[in-house]
Design an enzyme around this catalytic site. Structure first.
Site, PDB file in Angstrom:
ATOM      1  N   LYS A   1      38.200 -45.070 179.712  1.00  0.00           N
ATOM      2  CA  LYS A   1      38.923 -45.420 180.939  1.00  0.00           C
ATOM      3  C   LYS A   1      38.437 -44.588 182.112  1.00  0.00           C
ATOM      4  CE  LYS A   1      42.978 -43.612 182.237  1.00  0.00           C
ATOM      5  NZ  LYS A   1      42.991 -43.383 183.715  1.00  0.00           N
ATOM      6  N   ASN A   2      38.328 -43.279 181.910  1.00  0.00           N
ATOM      7  CA  ASN A   2      37.978 -42.383 183.009  1.00  0.00           C
ATOM      8  C   ASN A   2      36.525 -42.525 183.445  1.00  0.00           C
ATOM      9  OD1 ASN A   2      40.574 -41.384 183.074  1.00  0.00           O
ATOM     10  ND2 ASN A   2      40.125 -39.618 181.785  1.00  0.00           N
TER      11      ASN A   2
ATOM     12  N   ARG B   1      47.874 -48.693 180.289  1.00  0.00           N
ATOM     13  CA  ARG B   1      46.916 -48.308 181.325  1.00  0.00           C
ATOM     14  C   ARG B   1      45.619 -47.786 180.708  1.00  0.00           C
ATOM     15  NH1 ARG B   1      48.388 -43.819 184.429  1.00  0.00           N
ATOM     16  NH2 ARG B   1      46.380 -44.287 185.426  1.00  0.00           N
TER      17      ARG B   1
ATOM     18  N   CYS C   1      52.332 -38.240 191.737  1.00  0.00           N
ATOM     19  CA  CYS C   1      52.475 -39.136 190.592  1.00  0.00           C
ATOM     20  C   CYS C   1      53.265 -38.416 189.510  1.00  0.00           C
ATOM     21  CB  CYS C   1      51.118 -39.606 190.086  1.00  0.00           C
ATOM     22  SG  CYS C   1      50.212 -38.385 189.144  1.00  0.00           S
TER      23      CYS C   1
ATOM     24  N   ARG D   1      48.657 -34.691 193.216  1.00  0.00           N
ATOM     25  CA  ARG D   1      47.241 -35.023 193.106  1.00  0.00           C
ATOM     26  C   ARG D   1      46.709 -35.350 194.500  1.00  0.00           C
ATOM     27  NH1 ARG D   1      46.738 -38.927 187.823  1.00  0.00           N
ATOM     28  NH2 ARG D   1      44.635 -38.148 187.845  1.00  0.00           N
TER      29      ARG D   1
ATOM     30  N   ASP E   1      44.422 -33.939 179.781  1.00  0.00           N
ATOM     31  CA  ASP E   1      44.814 -35.235 179.236  1.00  0.00           C
ATOM     32  C   ASP E   1      45.197 -35.166 177.755  1.00  0.00           C
ATOM     33  OD1 ASP E   1      44.581 -36.625 181.576  1.00  0.00           O
ATOM     34  OD2 ASP E   1      42.708 -37.638 181.084  1.00  0.00           O
TER      35      ASP E   1
END
Length: 417
Positions: free
Chosen positions: A22-23, A397, A116, A121, A306
């Site tokens: 994803k990243n 997500r 968030c 951020r 993460d």
């Protein structure tokens, strides 16, 4: 409303091919705007964040086509320069589109993202990077940002923090800038190397990725290309967390174990045995799960933020007292309050979580964010009874099918409607 149902599971056994990152894929999709033609990415994960990025690209004038795991973007007719506010709210990382839009349209508009769920951020480093490379910024109603630049100018940048997003923003602008750009204190995450690998395949001249000092010689144009997205190291860490809690032995394929060096060591300290061969990683846990006296999250190559929620769930079953210090995002500890509902013995003191191994019992919990939702699933694997996890949209997500992945490894996990 979709939710996960997780049941206590015994020793795991199975093989899983880790999904695309994803990243990594999000900045790679942003980079497709730099070419007025077609770019094909392979091993693209079919996750919510990719869908949001595609929606933005479509609104900017791009076309896309899926063929299995391959995704082709045609950016030949980009005709819009505004990133919609509602989509920025769904995916904060869409701010990395600023540089590519400026390259194509000479102007761009975005609403500055707020905080968030995992903490503050700010995008101040993004804005510093753009201004240093020749972009003029104008503000209206405080959070509305308008950017203009006929072209980018090479510059020597020093990032006050090795921000992954700001590093990506700098790279995406510098590859077509006039002259040379040097980025000092650049992020060194594998996702940076993935983006640079893609851009080099498009004709960019980049050296030093993953060294902390990236040097880029701007080129006049980039070209159509094809690239494969690397494995998602956080998804791989999720699988390691599962076998740490349940015991057993699992095999992960399509993964570069060197990208997990900062993750593997703590799991080995807890009693796991992990070995790799080429693009295969095997993990096993047969003996008692041991506590870690102290662990702190930090930028790559340190222990990734993460994975903090995931290892906190694992520590809830370890023998002894563990301490985790969050060095990046203060909001990561929201998961602890959901784990406490399951009986986890966790105390939060400032930016540290103190965890004692305890007996967890399945109950109804709510995913506070993407990684927190996965951590609750991991906790459910070791808890008595059934754990029901709501807030599945957060999990979607970043995971193509979290329940399906765990099931392939032998866990009792299902997605319910």
């Amino acid at each position: 409303m979709a939710y996960l149902e997780i049941r206590q599971t015994g020793p795991l056994s199975g093989t899983y091919r880790v999904q695309g990152s994803k990243n990594a894929v999000l900045p790679m999709l942003a980079a497709t705007l730099l070419v007025p033609g077609k770019t094909t990415l392979h091993r693209v994960p079919k996750i919510k964040d990719v869908n949001v990025m595609l929606e933005i690209l479509h609104l900017l004038g791009c076309c896309s086509c899926w063929e299995g795991e391959a995704l082709t973007i045609d950016a030949g007719n980009v005709n819009n320069w505004v990133i919609p506010e509602e989509l920025i709210g769904q995916m904060r990382s869409s701010v990395i589109l600023l540089a590519p839009i400026l390259y194509r349209m000479k102007k761009a508009a975005v609403v500055e993202p707020g905080g968030c769920s995992i903490g503050r951020r700010p995008i101040d480093i993004h804005l510093y990077v753009l201004q240093a490379l020749g972009v003029k910024l104008h503000y209206e109603w405080e959070e509305h940002i308008f950017a203009q630049a006929d072209y980018f100018c090479g510059a020597h940048l020093f990032l006050k923090f090795p921000s992954v997003g700001a590093t990506e923003q700098a790279i995406l602008a510098a590859v077509t800038a006039n002259g040379m750009t040097v980025i000092d204190n650049a992020a060194r995450e594998p996702e940076i190397a993935e983006l640079c690998r893609m851009l080099r395949g498009m004709g960019a001249k980049i050296t030093g990725d993953q060294t902390g000092r990236i040097v880029i010689e701007g080129v006049k144009e980039l070209f159509e290309s094809t690239c494969e997205v690397g494995a998602d190291r956080i998804v791989a860490a999720t699988c390691l967390s599962a076998v740490a809690v349940c015991s057993g032995e699992i095999t992960l394929t399509g993964v570069d174990a060197s990208h997990l060096n900062g993750v593997i060591e703590p799991f080995e300290k807890m009693g796991c045995k992990i070995w790799s061969d080429k693009d295969t990683l095997t993990a096993a846990r047969m003996d008692k799960l041991m506590a870690i006296p102290y662990l702190k999250t930090s930028p790559y190559p340190g222990f990734p933020t993460d994975v903090q929620s995931l290892i906190m769930a694992v520590m809830s079953f370890a023998d002894g007292q563990s301490v985790v210090e969050e060095g990046i995002f203060e909001g990561r500890f929201r998961t602890a309050y959901q784990l406490q509902k399951m009986g986890a013995a966790i105390i939060i003191e400032n930016n540290q979580a103190i965890i004692w191994g305890s007996h967890l019992i399945g109950t109804k919990v709510e995913a506070p964010d993407l990684r927190g939702g996965a951590a609750l699933a991991i906790a459910g694997l070791g808890a008595d009874g059934v754990t029901t996890i709501f807030g599945y949209d957060h999990i979607a997500r970043g995971y193509e099918d979290l329940a399906g992945m765990l099931f392939m490894l032998g866990a009792q996990a299902a997605l319910r409607e």
